[in-house]
Design a protein around this motif. Structure first.
Motif, PDB file in Angstrom:
ATOM      1  N   THR A  29       0.811  -1.221   0.000  1.00  0.00           N
ATOM      2  CA  THR A  29       0.000   0.000   0.000  1.00  0.00           C
ATOM      3  C   THR A  29       0.844   1.270   0.000  1.00  0.00           C
ATOM      4  OG1 THR A  29      -0.286  -0.084   2.405  1.00  0.00           O
ATOM      5  CG2 THR A  29      -2.017  -1.072   1.063  1.00  0.00           C
ATOM      6  N   GLY A  33      -1.433   2.216  -2.658  1.00  0.00           N
ATOM      7  CA  GLY A  33      -2.599   2.580  -1.846  1.00  0.00           C
ATOM      8  C   GLY A  33      -3.115   3.964  -2.200  1.00  0.00           C
ATOM      9  N   TRP A  34      -4.261   4.311  -1.639  1.00  0.00           N
ATOM     10  CA  TRP A  34      -4.871   5.621  -1.886  1.00  0.00           C
ATOM     11  C   TRP A  34      -3.928   6.760  -1.545  1.00  0.00           C
ATOM     12  CZ3 TRP A  34      -8.823   5.817  -4.897  1.00  0.00           C
ATOM     13  CH2 TRP A  34      -9.737   4.778  -4.928  1.00  0.00           C
ATOM     14  N   ASP A  35      -3.200   6.640  -0.477  1.00  0.00           N
ATOM     15  CA  ASP A  35      -2.272   7.689  -0.046  1.00  0.00           C
ATOM     16  C   ASP A  35      -0.828   7.274  -0.296  1.00  0.00           C
ATOM     17  OD1 ASP A  35      -4.373   9.300   0.875  1.00  0.00           O
ATOM     18  OD2 ASP A  35      -4.401   8.271   2.805  1.00  0.00           O
ATOM     19  N   ALA A  36      -0.595   6.647  -1.428  1.00  0.00           N
ATOM     20  CA  ALA A  36       0.740   6.138  -1.734  1.00  0.00           C
ATOM     21  C   ALA A  36       1.772   7.255  -1.644  1.00  0.00           C
ATOM     22  CB  ALA A  36       0.764   5.511  -3.118  1.00  0.00           C
ATOM     23  N   ALA A  37       2.804   7.009  -0.858  1.00  0.00           N
ATOM     24  CA  ALA A  37       3.842   8.013  -0.640  1.00  0.00           C
ATOM     25  C   ALA A  37       5.150   7.639  -1.331  1.00  0.00           C
ATOM     26  CB  ALA A  37       4.087   8.175   0.857  1.00  0.00           C
ATOM     27  N   ASP A  39       7.275   6.129  -4.698  1.00  0.00           N
ATOM     28  CA  ASP A  39       7.224   5.855  -6.134  1.00  0.00           C
ATOM     29  C   ASP A  39       8.601   5.571  -6.723  1.00  0.00           C
ATOM     30  OD1 ASP A  39       8.318   8.364  -6.078  1.00  0.00           O
ATOM     31  OD2 ASP A  39       6.845   9.276  -7.427  1.00  0.00           O
TER      32      ASP A  39
END
Length: 69
Positions: A29, A33-37, A39
């Motif tokens: 996640t 995930g929605w708040d992926a930090a 990359d």
């Protein structure tokens, strides 16, 4: 995704495995995930490895539950 739901037979993941499963999910996640930090390429590799490990674990868990069913 489709699949069978847990029919009240207790938790899907045994308590003894919960910490490692939570770690795999956290690694995944962090990237998707929605708040992926994360990359970075390393984070993506780590998430992919965690997904592979989680997949293998779930197949093993499924096989062991089928034998006991």
């Amino acid at each position: 995704m489709t699949g069978q739901t847990n029919k009240g037979s207790g938790p899907l993941v045994p308590a003894s495995d919960r910490q490692v499963v939570d770690e795999w999910l956290a690694r995944i996640t962090a990237v998707v995930g929605w708040d992926a930090a994360e990359d970075s390429p390393e984070a993506c590799r780590t998430a992919a490895e965690a997904a592979e490990e989680l997949s293998a674990y779930l197949w093993m868990l499924r096989a062991s539950r089928r034998r006991t069913a």
